[in-house]
Design a protein around this motif. Sequence first.
Motif, PDB file in Angstrom:
ATOM      1  N   LYS A  19       0.822  -1.219   0.000  1.00  0.00           N
ATOM      2  CA  LYS A  19       0.000   0.000   0.000  1.00  0.00           C
ATOM      3  C   LYS A  19       0.856   1.270   0.000  1.00  0.00           C
ATOM      4  O   LYS A  19       0.373   2.349   0.316  1.00  0.00           O
ATOM      5  CB  LYS A  19      -0.929  -0.004   1.209  1.00  0.00           C
ATOM      6  N   SER A  20       2.130   1.126  -0.342  1.00  0.00           N
ATOM      7  CA  SER A  20       3.076   2.252  -0.421  1.00  0.00           C
ATOM      8  C   SER A  20       3.410   2.858   0.934  1.00  0.00           C
ATOM      9  O   SER A  20       3.854   4.004   1.017  1.00  0.00           O
ATOM     10  CB  SER A  20       2.545   3.357  -1.352  1.00  0.00           C
ATOM     11  N   ASN A  21       3.183   2.103   2.012  1.00  0.00           N
ATOM     12  CA  ASN A  21       3.618   2.559   3.329  1.00  0.00           C
ATOM     13  C   ASN A  21       5.101   2.247   3.488  1.00  0.00           C
ATOM     14  O   ASN A  21       5.546   1.131   3.193  1.00  0.00           O
ATOM     15  CB  ASN A  21       2.829   1.862   4.440  1.00  0.00           C
ATOM     16  N   CYS A  22       5.856   3.230   3.937  1.00  0.00           N
ATOM     17  CA  CYS A  22       7.302   3.058   4.115  1.00  0.00           C
ATOM     18  C   CYS A  22       7.624   3.072   5.611  1.00  0.00           C
ATOM     19  O   CYS A  22       7.163   3.961   6.344  1.00  0.00           O
ATOM     20  CB  CYS A  22       8.054   4.178   3.398  1.00  0.00           C
ATOM     21  N   TYR A  23       8.426   2.098   6.058  1.00  0.00           N
ATOM     22  CA  TYR A  23       8.809   1.993   7.466  1.00  0.00           C
ATOM     23  C   TYR A  23      10.331   1.928   7.557  1.00  0.00           C
ATOM     24  O   TYR A  23      10.980   1.212   6.798  1.00  0.00           O
ATOM     25  CB  TYR A  23       8.225   0.722   8.100  1.00  0.00           C
TER      26      TYR A  23
END
Length: 557
Positions: A19-23
Amino acid sequence: MDKTLQRIIRLTQKQVDAKSNCYFDQYSFNYTKDLLGEGSFGSVYRGTQGNKFVAIKILNLKFYDNPAYKQALKNEITLMMELQSPNVVRILDALCDQHDNELFLIIEYCEGGDLRHLLSHQPNQRFQESAAIAIISQTIQGLSELLHKNYMHRDIKPDNILLKQNTYKVADFGLAAKIPPKQVLRAQAGTPLYMSPQLLEGKEYSNKCDIWSLGLVLYELLFGRTPWLCRSFDTYLMEIQTKPLQFPYEIEISANVKDFIKRCLKIEEQNRMSWTELLKHPMLQAQGKLKRQATQERLNFTVLEREYLYNIQLICAQHNFQAKDLMKQCGKTHINQEEFQNMLRKIMNQDNDEISKQLFGKFDQSKDGLISAQEFEYLFSEYDFAPIDTLAVQITHELQAIIKIYQISLKQLFEQLDQDKNGFLDQKEFEFLIKKIAPKLSQKNIFEIFKNYDQDNDGKISLKELKFVLQSKNYQKLKIILNKIRETLMKKSVSTNVLFTSIDADQKGYLNFKDFEYFIGKIDKVSRSDVQDLFNLFDEDENGKISLNEFNSLLNL
């Protein structure tokens, strides 16, 4: 990576989900939803650290092979981590993903946005004086810490002043340079519009370059524009050197504020106030202690007098004349009323003895029957008499000045803008022109300006309408007359056909200039040249007559 940076930058490895979440480390953001802005070397996102927001600046290190860029990056990181002032945007953390060759700078998140954005949302795109002083005062507090560490910022502008919880903070230290006291630099850096003349010319400069930028920012906060037009590097420098610093007549400011701006915007560095003088300036000392500083006593000019003086200023700008040049042409240091009227008659190429007589009485402040060079130069050069009541008027007068100074053909300009060659400008085509003058205007503001040009309210602008606004000296007044005609017809439920017939007394089937002039004279007192401008707008086929169709078309009822 530079050894200094290695000591303060931690290594990390980011993870990106479907979902294009970057961590990475203790931080996270979404590539799609959280983008705040993009630049040449990277992007800025709104991220989270636990339950608080941070700004995450991501830089692609492949763009930093150039030694100058590496040094700028090193300056920005080390300086922003070192600064402690509440009026400075600080870097909170720095991490590097060596696998993707990316640098993550964790920066204070300023939810209020930048000053450019805030300015565009103020009434008439300008701040009240007290608010403008407070903003500049906080900006100076942020810059003071740089000053104590022997740095100059070199890129002070509204875009680099951010708001966080009612506190204004200086941001973007990529162009900051360390300079020992009383030393100078020559390297060119900054945004041209806010550069000091020394930077523009590539001459040596000191930390007074930031004082120049502060003066420009304060001027823009108060008046919604900068004092000089900036269309190119060279022409901007020429504008600064040839056009005096003027203050819009229609907006009153206190004597202290005017003095502060004047002393910031001295062209030569040796004449510009020092940082010590700036920090002790009465404007800053009085800030927060007085409700309102007294405004400087000034003469009151009527609307007609201001229009007349503005037209003189436009003509002088076209020929690069200054107030002192006009007095020199008279060959005297003092002139009487007749000489004053003759001088204005030559400039305007028309007689208007009533207004020139009134102006003489106001310019003659000593009431000795003579105007001195000092009296004339002060009043003529101190104020900018351009109307400033609406954004549409400001942009229009800026366009008028550009067209006059550079002798631009409106027909050629229109043809270039008319991309679909249908003989009209739609809003998108018109927007291209406005964005050249004011690139950051909102769609709402552009539509407001578009309506100001669309005289017949048909959703498009003809060459006639463009000429009417940009070539008529008093188009605002003529626009009011047009609206008066429309309102009268609607209130009295009279058709345009009936009105046309009543004006065409001898039933010719058209209106000549004499018919039209008599009709307009019954509505308002207007000069003959203004009546001609309005007549030309109605006379669409330029045959010297207004037909019933042309009359109906413009009134659009």
